[in-house]
Design an enzyme around this catalytic site. Structure first.
Site, PDB file in Angstrom:
ATOM      1  N   ASP A  48       0.833  -1.203   0.000  1.00 37.87           N
ATOM      2  CA  ASP A  48       0.000   0.000   0.000  1.00 37.87           C
ATOM      3  C   ASP A  48       0.865   1.250   0.000  1.00 37.87           C
ATOM      4  O   ASP A  48       1.760   1.404   0.831  1.00 37.87           O
ATOM      5  CB  ASP A  48      -0.893  -0.008   1.250  1.00 37.87           C
ATOM      6  CG  ASP A  48      -1.795   1.208   1.329  1.00 37.87           C
ATOM      7  OD1 ASP A  48      -2.936   1.117   0.852  1.00 37.87           O
ATOM      8  OD2 ASP A  48      -1.350   2.250   1.865  1.00 37.87           O
ATOM      9  N   TYR A  53       2.436  10.060  -0.060  1.00 40.32           N
ATOM     10  CA  TYR A  53       3.581   9.485   0.650  1.00 40.32           C
ATOM     11  C   TYR A  53       4.916   9.857   0.013  1.00 40.32           C
ATOM     12  O   TYR A  53       5.966   9.652   0.624  1.00 40.32           O
ATOM     13  CB  TYR A  53       3.475   7.966   0.724  1.00 40.32           C
ATOM     14  CG  TYR A  53       2.262   7.439   1.446  1.00 40.32           C
ATOM     15  CD1 TYR A  53       1.400   8.270   2.165  1.00 40.32           C
ATOM     16  CD2 TYR A  53       1.957   6.077   1.415  1.00 40.32           C
ATOM     17  CE1 TYR A  53       0.292   7.771   2.822  1.00 40.32           C
ATOM     18  CE2 TYR A  53       0.840   5.564   2.072  1.00 40.32           C
ATOM     19  CZ  TYR A  53       0.014   6.415   2.763  1.00 40.32           C
ATOM     20  OH  TYR A  53      -1.086   5.914   3.402  1.00 40.32           O
ATOM     21  N   LYS A  82      -3.278   5.959  -3.974  1.00 39.96           N
ATOM     22  CA  LYS A  82      -4.417   6.823  -3.644  1.00 39.96           C
ATOM     23  C   LYS A  82      -4.285   8.198  -4.302  1.00 39.96           C
ATOM     24  O   LYS A  82      -3.166   8.690  -4.497  1.00 39.96           O
ATOM     25  CB  LYS A  82      -4.511   7.011  -2.124  1.00 39.96           C
ATOM     26  CG  LYS A  82      -4.418   5.717  -1.326  1.00 39.96           C
ATOM     27  CD  LYS A  82      -4.372   5.980   0.176  1.00 39.96           C
ATOM     28  CE  LYS A  82      -4.071   4.731   0.961  1.00 39.96           C
ATOM     29  NZ  LYS A  82      -2.643   4.326   0.881  1.00 39.96           N
ATOM     30  N   HIS A 115      -8.240   9.419  -0.980  1.00 36.06           N
ATOM     31  CA  HIS A 115      -7.495   9.377   0.279  1.00 36.06           C
ATOM     32  C   HIS A 115      -8.304   9.917   1.469  1.00 36.06           C
ATOM     33  O   HIS A 115      -8.281   9.347   2.558  1.00 36.06           O
ATOM     34  CB  HIS A 115      -6.189  10.163   0.131  1.00 36.06           C
ATOM     35  CG  HIS A 115      -5.095   9.665   1.009  1.00 36.06           C
ATOM     36  ND1 HIS A 115      -3.765   9.643   0.631  1.00 36.06           N
ATOM     37  CD2 HIS A 115      -5.108   9.156   2.266  1.00 36.06           C
ATOM     38  CE1 HIS A 115      -3.030   9.156   1.612  1.00 36.06           C
ATOM     39  NE2 HIS A 115      -3.820   8.861   2.615  1.00 36.06           N
TER      40      HIS A 115
END
Length: 287
Positions: A48, A53, A82, A115
Site C-alpha cells: 500500500d 507518501y 491513492k 485518500h
C-alpha cells in the site's frame, strides 16, 4: 491455500490479501525500496502506498526487486495507491492517476482510493468533489487500468453520499482501525454494503504496543503485542496494513497465521478502553 495466503473477496470478485505492507512516512529512497523488497521476501503480497507518501517510485522499484528475487510476476502482487486531496476532481484525478502509474512503473494498479473525503480548500463542497473524483475513477476502472476502486477515511455519511450518486459502489474503505479504536458503526455499514474494510495504523502508531492489557494477552499466547493486534484484525475479515522499516519486525508482523485468538479474548480486545487514536478527523478539511 496456505493460511498466509488468505484473501478477502471484493464485490467485483477481485481478491485482496488480508495482510498487507504499509509505507506511510517511509520517504527515504533507500529505506522505501529496501523495506518493500524485504516485505515481499517475507511473504507479503499486498503493498500500500499513496501519492501523498512521496515514495511511489521507490515502492515500485522495491516491488520489482522483490518479485525478481523470489521469481514472481507483477500479477502475483496486489498494489494500492491513492489520489491525494489537492488532486481531486475529474480531470485532476485522471492526471494524478497517470502520474502515479508512471512513478510506480506499472501498467495498472490493483486498487485506487480517494485518500480523504473532505479537503481543506473544498470543505463546503466535499459532496460534489468526491463525486467528480469518483467518476474519474469509474472511468479508469472501466478502461481496465484499475482492478478495484475504493475510498479511505470515509465515515458512514460520507459513504452514503458517495453511494447515492455513483454507478459503481466502493469496494474498499481503508480506515484507522486497531484495538482501542474499532469504528464499529463504520465497519458495520461497510459489511452490510459489501465493502471490505482495511485497517491503517493497525498498531495505533505504536502507542498500543505499550498497553498493559494487550501485553498480558500477548504473554498468554507467547506472541508480540503487534502480532496480537494484527491477529485480532484479520480474524474479523478485515485487512491489516502494518508498517516497519526493520527486517526483523517486517518478518515478525507477518507471522500471524499459525495461531488463533479465542472468542473470549477477541471480545475483550474489542471492548477495551479507547486508546491509540491519531486524532485525524475525516470531517475536517485536510490540506
Amino acid at each position: 491455500m496456505k493460511d498466509s495466503e488468505k484473501k478477502l473477496t471484493l464485490s467485483n470478485g477481485v481478491e485482496i490479501p488480508v495482510l498487507g505492507f504499509g509505507t506511510y512516512k517511509i520517504e527515504d529512497d533507500t529505506t522505501a525500496l529496501n523495506s518493500v523488497r524485504e516485505a515481499i521476501k517475507a511473504g507479503y503480497r499486498h503493498i500500500d502506498t499513496a501519492s501523498f507518501y512521496k515514495n511511489e517510485e521507490n515502492v515500485g522499484n522495491g516491488i520489482n526487486e522483490g518479485l525478481k528475487f523470489i521469481g514472481l510476476k507483477r500479477e502475483d502482487i496486489f498494489v494500492t495507491t491513492k489520489v491525494w486531496n489537492t488532486e481531486q476532481g475529474y480531470k485532476n484525478t485522471l492526471h494524478a492517476f497517470n502520474n502515479s502509474l508512471q512513478r510506480l512503473n506499472m501498467d495498472y494498479v490493483d486498487l485506487y482510493l480517494i485518500h480523504w473525503p473532505v479537503t481543506k480548500d473544498y470543505a463546503d463542497e466535499w459532496q460534489d468533489r468526491i463525486k467528480e473524483t469518483w467518476k474519474a475513477m469509474e472511468k479508469l476502472y472501466n478502461e481496465g487500468k484499475i482492478r478495484a476502486i475504493g475510498v479511505s477515511n470515509f465515515l458512514v455519511h460520507h459513504l452514503e453520499e458517495l453511494i447515492s450518486g455513483c454507478e459503481i459502489e466502493p469496494m474498499v474503505n481503508q480506515i484507522e482501525f486497531h484495538p482501542g479504536h474499532n469504528q464499529k458503526e463504520t465497519v458495520k455499514f461497510c459489511k452490510k454494503h459489501g465493502i471490505v474494510v482495511e485497517a491503517w495504523s493497525p498498531l495505533g502508531r505504536g502507542v498500543i504496543l505499550e498497553n498493559e492489557f494487550l501485553s498480558e494477552i500477548a504473554k498468554k499466547y507467547n506472541r508480540t503485542i503487534a502480532q496480537i493486534c494484527l491477529r485480532w484484525i484479520i480474524q474479523q475479515d478485515i485487512a491489516a496494513l502494518p508498517k516497519s522499516v526493520t527486517q526483523e519486525r517486517i518478518k515478525s508482523n507477518f507471522e500471524v497465521f499459525d495461531f488463533e485468538l479465542s472468542q473470549d479474548d477477541m471480545d475483550k480486545i474489542t471492548n477495551m478502553e479507547p486508546t491509540g487514536y491519531t486524532g485525524s478527523d475525516p470531517n475536517l478539511g485536510r490540506y
